[in-house]
Design an enzyme around this catalytic site. Structure first.
Site, PDB file in Angstrom:
ATOM      1  N   GLU A  89      33.787  38.878  35.150  1.00  0.00           N
ATOM      2  CA  GLU A  89      34.703  39.522  34.062  1.00  0.00           C
ATOM      3  C   GLU A  89      34.211  39.883  32.739  1.00  0.00           C
ATOM      4  OE1 GLU A  89      38.000  35.682  35.104  1.00  0.00           O
ATOM      5  OE2 GLU A  89      37.150  35.794  33.198  1.00  0.00           O
ATOM      6  N   GLY A 228      74.831  36.723  18.795  1.00  0.00           N
ATOM      7  CA  GLY A 228      75.437  35.657  17.595  1.00  0.00           C
ATOM      8  C   GLY A 228      76.861  36.304  17.337  1.00  0.00           C
ATOM      9  N   GLY A 230      80.330  37.195  15.158  1.00  0.00           N
ATOM     10  CA  GLY A 230      80.527  38.183  14.390  1.00  0.00           C
ATOM     11  C   GLY A 230      80.352  37.980  12.965  1.00  0.00           C
ATOM     12  N   LYS A 234      73.963  41.345  13.280  1.00  0.00           N
ATOM     13  CA  LYS A 234      73.297  41.821  14.423  1.00  0.00           C
ATOM     14  C   LYS A 234      73.368  43.100  14.280  1.00  0.00           C
ATOM     15  CE  LYS A 234      76.622  40.292  17.267  1.00  0.00           C
ATOM     16  NZ  LYS A 234      77.542  39.732  16.208  1.00  0.00           N
ATOM     17  N   THR A 235      74.484  43.985  13.899  1.00  0.00           N
ATOM     18  CA  THR A 235      74.381  45.397  13.866  1.00  0.00           C
ATOM     19  C   THR A 235      73.223  45.905  12.880  1.00  0.00           C
ATOM     20  OG1 THR A 235      76.536  45.667  14.445  1.00  0.00           O
ATOM     21  CG2 THR A 235      75.492  47.462  13.113  1.00  0.00           C
TER      22      THR A 235
END
Length: 448
Positions: A89, A228, A230, A234-235
């Site tokens: 190796e 998640g 609203g 998230k956006t």
């Protein structure tokens, strides 16, 4: 950690961030295992052969994994040189430096680096034994082959001994050293994601989580779901990540999937997606299955960054990004959704999930004050006490904090108290009830 540049044009497909080489019985269940777990928690894809290849197995499989690794950590313990597999190796790793592998980090585990460099002590004993066994060969050709391999092992050991590495003594805190190495690897291989808009609040920790899931730099095709409720942001997370990393891809698309009455047909979404990626609008798609074939044919060889924002149904995902096979090496597909259940499908079993939590109190308060006072922040105890309560009653959700804060901008303290009372009354109801209070205060009739 030593570094050497290599031409990206000559690179093989990179499937691992780190290859960990170690002597199994010495550190498998201690240092090497702890290190592997620490790297894995940071989203660093490491290879740790915890079973060891059996004698007689084809070395090609092992060497191919090294060939597909961006870096290596070699844990040099007292008996490392006694194992032929370890030496093979190591030789492959050192031969790969400057060609397919960029970095190698030696860890001198309970052993002085000079013993490795000079091949003294137990390392000399091991090499003497390897040489004695080679000389026992009756077949001269085989003997010569084994002695040549032995010399290659010694050369590789000398190279690794000359590298600056980490020294672990019996008095060292292995937990701290493991943490330091893991963080060092993360900092090297995961480019820092920083929001272009410095006014965004609470984004640093969220970008860190996304960075762990994205695995940038590896050539696998990876899906990441931001999940998640609203209003939790998230956006915003998806948009910031998109802006941070789009330059690393051949083609990009941020596709917003409108819900409710504004919901678009799958064909129109497919057409919009391809139009964004190829910068033209003449894609003629007659049916959603036709769109699927067009997406697969056009994107299967391209490194694509795709964001699907607001996925509500599995059918949408299936028709826009049906599987990893649709996209070229290194592609990343990010989806945002409230519906975690749509991810339960064989095609998405490898999808990484980032479950977004509400902001911590300090970040939430900072966001609220920014919208409630703008740059004219008032150090008024009455306002601050109310602000702290409102932040909690608004569930520390970014959208609620922005809307409620904006509705209170320039208002007298009496309006603040009334708003808090109304928030308290809907404390156990839906998130949209919280938002409706704020929209009502702004004179807005509809809030959806």
């Amino acid at each position: 950690m030593q570094s050497s540049s290599s031409s990206s044009l000559d690179r093989p497909k990179m499937n691992y961030d780190v290859f960990i080489s170690f002597r199994g019985r010495d550190v498998r269940h201690t240092f090497a295992g702890y290190l592997y777990d620490a790297l894995n928690r940071l989203g660093i894809k490491a290879f740790l052969d915890d079973k060891r290849f059996l004698i007689g197995d084809d070395l090609h499989s092992l060497f191919q994994i090294i060939h597909e690794s961006r870096s290596a950590i070699v844990v040099l313990s007292e008996d490392y040189a006694s194992a032929k597999w370890c030496l093979r190796e190591l030789t492959k790793i050192m031969d790969s430096m400057g060609t397919t592998m960029d970095r190698v980090l030696p860890v001198f585990y309970h052993i002085d680096p000079s013993i490795v460099k000079d091949q003294s002590g137990t390392f000399k004993t091991s090499f003497d034994e390897h040489e004695a066994n080679a000389l026992k060969e009756i077949d001269n050709q085989e003997k010569e082959k084994r002695l040549k391999e032995l010399q290659n092992w010694k050369n590789a050991m000398k190279k690794i001994g000359n590298h600056t590495g980490v020294v672990i003594t019996k008095n060292s805190s292995e937990v701290e050293i493991v943490k330091r190495i893991a963080n060092q690897i993360f900092d090297v291989w995961r480019p820092k994601l920083e929001a272009l808009n410095k006014n965004l609040v609470g984004m640093t920790s969220r970008l860190l989580h996304m960075n762990m899931h994205l695995g940038l730099g590896l050539d696998d095709v990876r899906f990441v779901a931001i999940v998640g409720m609203g209003g939790i942001g998230k956006t915003t997370i998806a948009q910031v990540v998109f802006d941070c990393i789009l330059s690393k891809f051949d083609d990009c698309c941020f596709l917003t999937l409108a819900g409710g009455d504004s919901k678009q047909s799958l064909v129109s979404l497919q057409r919009e997606m391809l139009s964004q990626i190829f910068h033209k609008e003449d894609f003629r798609i007659w049916h959603e299955n036709h769109g699927v074939e067009m997406i697969k044919n056009r994107l299967s060889g391209r490194k694509v960054l795709l964001v699907l924002d607001g996925v509500e149904e599995r059918r949408q995902l299936e028709m826009l990004a049906g599987s990893t096979e649709w996209f070229g090496p290194g592609s990343r597909v990010i989806i945002t959704t409230r519906n975690k259940g749509l991810l339960n499908h064989p095609n998405y079993v490898e999808m990484k999930e980032y479950n977004v939590e509400e902001l911590d109190h300090d970040s939430a308060l900072q966001l609220f004050l920014k919208h409630a006072f703008g740059s004219n922040h008032q150090n008024n105890d009455s306002f601050m006490d109310l602000s702290n309560e409102i932040v909690e009653k608004a569930k520390r959700l970014p959208l609620a904090l922005r809307v409620v804060g904006s509705s209170l901008y320039g208002q007298e303290i009496g309006i603040w108290r009334e708003t808090l009372e109304r928030l308290i009354k809907v404390d156990e109801t839906s998130f949209f009830d919280v938002l409706k209070i704020s929209y009502d205060g702004l004179g807005v009739e509809s809030f959806l």
